[in-house]
Write an enzyme that holds these catalytic residues in place. Structure first.
Site, mmCIF file in Angstrom:
data_model
loop_
_atom_site.group_PDB
_atom_site.id
_atom_site.type_symbol
_atom_site.label_atom_id
_atom_site.label_comp_id
_atom_site.label_asym_id
_atom_site.label_seq_id
_atom_site.Cartn_x
_atom_site.Cartn_y
_atom_site.Cartn_z
ATOM 1 N N THR A 131 4.154 7.691 6.241
ATOM 2 C CA THR A 131 5.369 8.261 6.828
ATOM 3 C C THR A 131 5.232 9.772 7.025
ATOM 4 O O THR A 131 4.472 10.426 6.307
ATOM 5 C CB THR A 131 6.556 7.981 5.876
ATOM 6 O OG1 THR A 131 7.649 8.822 6.233
ATOM 7 C CG2 THR A 131 6.218 8.307 4.427
ATOM 8 N N ASP A 132 6.022 10.314 7.952
ATOM 9 C CA ASP A 132 6.032 11.776 8.123
ATOM 10 C C ASP A 132 6.767 12.470 6.977
ATOM 11 O O ASP A 132 6.697 13.696 6.842
ATOM 12 C CB ASP A 132 6.659 12.163 9.484
ATOM 13 C CG ASP A 132 8.114 11.747 9.627
ATOM 14 O OD1 ASP A 132 8.652 11.018 8.758
ATOM 15 O OD2 ASP A 132 8.734 12.146 10.633
ATOM 16 N N GLU A 133 7.465 11.681 6.136
ATOM 17 C CA GLU A 133 8.251 12.308 5.064
ATOM 18 C C GLU A 133 7.361 12.989 4.026
ATOM 19 O O GLU A 133 7.827 13.823 3.255
ATOM 20 C CB GLU A 133 9.198 11.279 4.425
ATOM 21 C CG GLU A 133 10.121 10.686 5.469
ATOM 22 C CD GLU A 133 11.268 9.839 4.941
ATOM 23 O OE1 GLU A 133 11.686 10.044 3.790
ATOM 24 O OE2 GLU A 133 11.758 8.983 5.698
ATOM 25 N N TYR A 156 10.643 8.650 -3.019
ATOM 26 C CA TYR A 156 9.950 7.820 -2.014
ATOM 27 C C TYR A 156 8.791 8.586 -1.383
ATOM 28 O O TYR A 156 7.648 8.126 -1.378
ATOM 29 C CB TYR A 156 10.938 7.365 -0.928
ATOM 30 C CG TYR A 156 10.258 6.837 0.329
ATOM 31 C CD1 TYR A 156 9.488 5.670 0.297
ATOM 32 C CD2 TYR A 156 10.380 7.514 1.554
ATOM 33 C CE1 TYR A 156 8.857 5.199 1.442
ATOM 34 C CE2 TYR A 156 9.758 7.046 2.702
ATOM 35 C CZ TYR A 156 8.988 5.889 2.639
ATOM 36 O OH TYR A 156 8.355 5.423 3.767
ATOM 37 N N LYS A 160 4.681 7.973 -1.514
ATOM 38 C CA LYS A 160 3.848 7.751 -0.318
ATOM 39 C C LYS A 160 2.765 8.833 -0.229
ATOM 40 O O LYS A 160 1.626 8.554 0.130
ATOM 41 C CB LYS A 160 4.701 7.745 0.960
ATOM 42 C CG LYS A 160 5.627 6.548 1.114
ATOM 43 C CD LYS A 160 4.909 5.213 1.232
ATOM 44 C CE LYS A 160 4.166 5.028 2.539
ATOM 45 N NZ LYS A 160 3.632 3.646 2.676
HETATM 46 P P1 NAD Z 1 10.474 -2.637 4.483
HETATM 47 O O1 NAD Z 1 11.125 -2.175 3.218
HETATM 48 O O2 NAD Z 1 11.289 -3.193 5.581
HETATM 49 O O3 NAD Z 1 9.367 -3.750 4.136
HETATM 50 C C1 NAD Z 1 8.490 -3.631 3.053
HETATM 51 C C2 NAD Z 1 7.820 -4.987 2.846
HETATM 52 O O4 NAD Z 1 6.926 -4.856 1.717
HETATM 53 C C3 NAD Z 1 8.802 -6.112 2.504
HETATM 54 O O5 NAD Z 1 8.462 -7.265 3.243
HETATM 55 C C4 NAD Z 1 8.589 -6.335 1.017
HETATM 56 O O6 NAD Z 1 8.836 -7.671 0.614
HETATM 57 C C5 NAD Z 1 7.119 -5.968 0.853
HETATM 58 N N1 NAD Z 1 6.800 -5.539 -0.519
HETATM 59 C C6 NAD Z 1 7.494 -4.637 -1.261
HETATM 60 N N2 NAD Z 1 6.924 -4.527 -2.480
HETATM 61 C C7 NAD Z 1 5.845 -5.352 -2.489
HETATM 62 C C8 NAD Z 1 4.870 -5.671 -3.461
HETATM 63 N N3 NAD Z 1 4.886 -5.096 -4.675
HETATM 64 N N4 NAD Z 1 3.893 -6.550 -3.144
HETATM 65 C C9 NAD Z 1 3.877 -7.133 -1.910
HETATM 66 N N5 NAD Z 1 4.799 -6.893 -0.966
HETATM 67 C C10 NAD Z 1 5.772 -6.008 -1.250
HETATM 68 O O7 NAD Z 1 9.608 -1.387 4.960
HETATM 69 P P2 NAD Z 1 9.271 -0.900 6.446
HETATM 70 O O8 NAD Z 1 10.350 -0.017 6.915
HETATM 71 O O9 NAD Z 1 8.860 -2.059 7.263
HETATM 72 O O10 NAD Z 1 8.004 0.017 6.144
HETATM 73 C C11 NAD Z 1 6.687 -0.532 6.133
HETATM 74 C C12 NAD Z 1 5.702 0.580 5.853
HETATM 75 O O11 NAD Z 1 5.802 1.596 6.845
HETATM 76 C C13 NAD Z 1 5.945 1.276 4.508
HETATM 77 O O12 NAD Z 1 4.706 1.557 3.930
HETATM 78 C C14 NAD Z 1 6.675 2.553 4.887
HETATM 79 O O13 NAD Z 1 6.422 3.578 3.958
HETATM 80 C C15 NAD Z 1 6.039 2.856 6.230
HETATM 81 N N6 NAD Z 1 6.894 3.625 7.176
HETATM 82 C C16 NAD Z 1 8.179 3.232 7.413
HETATM 83 C C17 NAD Z 1 8.941 3.937 8.352
HETATM 84 C C18 NAD Z 1 10.347 3.517 8.684
HETATM 85 O O14 NAD Z 1 11.029 4.223 9.434
HETATM 86 N N7 NAD Z 1 10.834 2.392 8.203
HETATM 87 C C19 NAD Z 1 8.387 5.034 9.018
HETATM 88 C C20 NAD Z 1 7.065 5.393 8.735
HETATM 89 C C21 NAD Z 1 6.325 4.671 7.822
HETATM 90 P P1 TYD Z 2 17.512 6.506 6.494
HETATM 91 O O1 TYD Z 2 17.750 5.513 7.584
HETATM 92 O O2 TYD Z 2 17.779 6.126 5.088
HETATM 93 O O3 TYD Z 2 16.015 7.027 6.664
HETATM 94 P P2 TYD Z 2 15.269 8.300 5.950
HETATM 95 O O4 TYD Z 2 16.090 8.772 4.812
HETATM 96 O O5 TYD Z 2 13.985 7.684 5.503
HETATM 97 O O6 TYD Z 2 15.108 9.323 7.026
HETATM 98 O O7 TYD Z 2 18.390 7.797 6.819
HETATM 99 C C1 TYD Z 2 18.308 8.434 8.076
HETATM 100 C C2 TYD Z 2 19.224 9.642 8.021
HETATM 101 O O8 TYD Z 2 20.579 9.181 7.936
HETATM 102 C C3 TYD Z 2 19.023 10.524 6.816
HETATM 103 O O9 TYD Z 2 19.221 11.873 7.184
HETATM 104 C C4 TYD Z 2 20.101 10.079 5.849
HETATM 105 C C5 TYD Z 2 21.227 9.657 6.756
HETATM 106 N N1 TYD Z 2 22.092 8.557 6.272
HETATM 107 C C6 TYD Z 2 23.475 8.689 6.317
HETATM 108 O O10 TYD Z 2 24.005 9.726 6.753
HETATM 109 N N2 TYD Z 2 24.243 7.650 5.878
HETATM 110 C C7 TYD Z 2 23.703 6.510 5.381
HETATM 111 O O11 TYD Z 2 24.471 5.597 4.961
HETATM 112 C C8 TYD Z 2 22.280 6.368 5.344
HETATM 113 C C9 TYD Z 2 21.649 5.121 4.811
HETATM 114 C C10 TYD Z 2 21.513 7.425 5.813
#
Ligand code: NAD
Ligand code: TYD
Length: 350
Positions: A131-133, A156, A160
């Site tokens: 992630t970019d975070e 988080y 990461k």
């Molecule tokens: P998500 O929470 O929707 O899915 C995570 C998946 O991992 C789930 O299916 C869960 O069951 C599985 N999982 C969790 N713990 C596990 C374990 N101990 N063993 C096996 N499986 C396990 O997450 P997402 O949003 O799809 O993110 C996927 C990846 O992409 C993550 O690594 C996240 O850090 C990265 N990422 C997410 C975003 C975003 O905006 N969501 C952006 C950039 C990177």
């Molecule tokens: P989120 O979707 O949790 O992603 P991330 O924290 O990984 O960027 O949140 C996106 C943005 O929205 C973040 O600035 C937090 C804000 N947010 C709210 O204002 N209300 C909410 O209920 C949630 C879940 C997030």
């Protein structure tokens, strides 16, 4: 080639699994997922019977299980997405994030290292999805590039960042062929309704308050999930081991503007008078340590590998809303049971 995709039942993972299963019939795709609250096999109904798809239920924190799996199946590559992914949950329970995101990643790296050492020609790549975070928080200007120093703030992003460091350490120390991509905030179908956009879609549908943290001035850089999956495909097949790519669509929005746009789209879709949904916006107590702004520079990926985002935000958001309205049962299933407890703890007394 056998490819292990971890976290394939989650939001992004399910889109990556689908793309690889449909596009590459010569690969066998193993989806390893623990099926936590965020993992949902309903996300993959359309491909579950494909001959080149196999689901394995398991926990990446269980080293014995992981070692056995790798020694039996001798994967040719890993695309690692399994993670605990929600910042708010990491604030409540950081240890879970250390287990899955740090220890789980190191377990996978160890198992990959073992089969790589046995046959260096047979194991091609450990692709770590990040992630970019990890880069921290920006002020009003500037963007994250691949050389921006790591400066995570939430449990988080700290977990990461740690996993990214381990992936680089295994490349530099043991020669494990690996690479990392760091992507901005994703949105789209199958997004669990704990994150801002799907939570607000669900609440608008149910006429519930839309909780905006602080003043809604925090900025996120949104990318449609299928564009992320396409970027992973391009990087997996074309990037050099040891490299890093940022993924993002130059699409920065303040949270309040995202939600206003969503309200407008959903006024129309639900046949409500213009301005109806905006009345649901409620400003609530800010998130602790809330990063002000993320903005990602993906020039390297665009110039070197020719990837670019396919959708404008308005179009992507509309497609996302359409998906949630057409998949009421999916939403109902994931918002019953434990979700209600989570929601209450997170929002009711906020
Ligand atoms: P998500 O929470 O929707 O899915 C995570 C998946 O991992 C789930 O299916 C869960 O069951 C599985 N999982 C969790 N713990 C596990 C374990 N101990 N063993 C096996 N499986 C396990 O997450 P997402 O949003 O799809 O993110 C996927 C990846 O992409 C993550 O690594 C996240 O850090 C990265 N990422 C997410 C975003 C975003 O905006 N969501 C952006 C950039 C990177
Ligand atoms: P989120 O979707 O949790 O992603 P991330 O924290 O990984 O960027 O949140 C996106 C943005 O929205 C973040 O600035 C937090 C804000 N947010 C709210 O204002 N209300 C909410 O209920 C949630 C879940 C997030």
């Amino acid at each position: 080639m056998k490819i292990l995709i971890t976290g394939g039942a989650g939001f992004i993972g399910s889109h990556v699994v689908r793309l690889f299963v449909n596009k590459y019939p010569s690969y066998t795709i193993y989806n390893l997922d623990k099926l936590t609250y965020a993992g949902n096999l309903a996300n993959l109904k359309d491909i579950e019977n494909k001959p080149n798809y196999k689901f394995v239920k398991g926990d990446i924190v269980d080293a014995d299980f992981i070692n056995k799996l790798f020694s039996e199946l001798k994967f040719g590559a890993v695309i690692h997405l399994a993670a605990e992914s929600h910042v708010d949950r990491s604030i409540t329970n950081p240890l879970e994030f250390v287990y899955t995101n740090v220890i789980g990643t190191v377990n996978l790296l160890n198992a990959a290292k073992t089969i790589y050492k046995e046959n260096t020609n047979a194991f091609k790549l450990f692709y770590h999805v990040s992630t970019d975070e990890v880069y921290g928080s920006l002020g009003e200007t500037g963007m994250f590039t691949e050389t921006t120093s790591y400066d995570p703030h939430s449990p988080y992003s700290a977990s990461k960042a740690s996993s990214d460091h381990f992936v680089r350490a295994y490349h530099d120390t043991y020669g494990l062929p690996s690479l990392i991509s760091n992507c901005s905030n994703n949105y789209g179908p199958n997004h669990f309704p704990e994150k801002l956009i799907p939570l607000c879609i669900s609440n608008i549908k149910n006429n519930k308050p839309l909780p905006i943290y602080g003043k809604g001035e925090n900025v996120r850089d949104w990318l449609f999930v299928e564009d992320h999956a396409r970027a992973i495909d391009v990087i997996f097949h074309n990037a050099k081991a040891g490299s890093t790519y940022n993924i993002g669509g130059h699409n920065e929005w303040t949270n309040i503007d995202v939600i206003r746009l969503l309200c407008k789209i959903m006024d129309k879709k639900l046949g409500r008078a213009e301005g109806t949904n905006e009345k649901l916006i409620t400003f609530v107590k800010d998130r602790a340590g809330h990063d002000l702004r993320y903005a990602i520079d993906s020039t390297k990926l665009q110039n070197e590998l020719g990837w670019k985002p396919s959708l404008q935000f308005e179009e992507g958001l509309e497609r996302t809303v359409d998906w949630y309205l057409a998949n009421e049962e999916w939403l109902q299933n994931v918002t019953s049971g434990d979700y209600q407890k989570y929601y209450e703890q997170q929002y009711v007394k906020r």
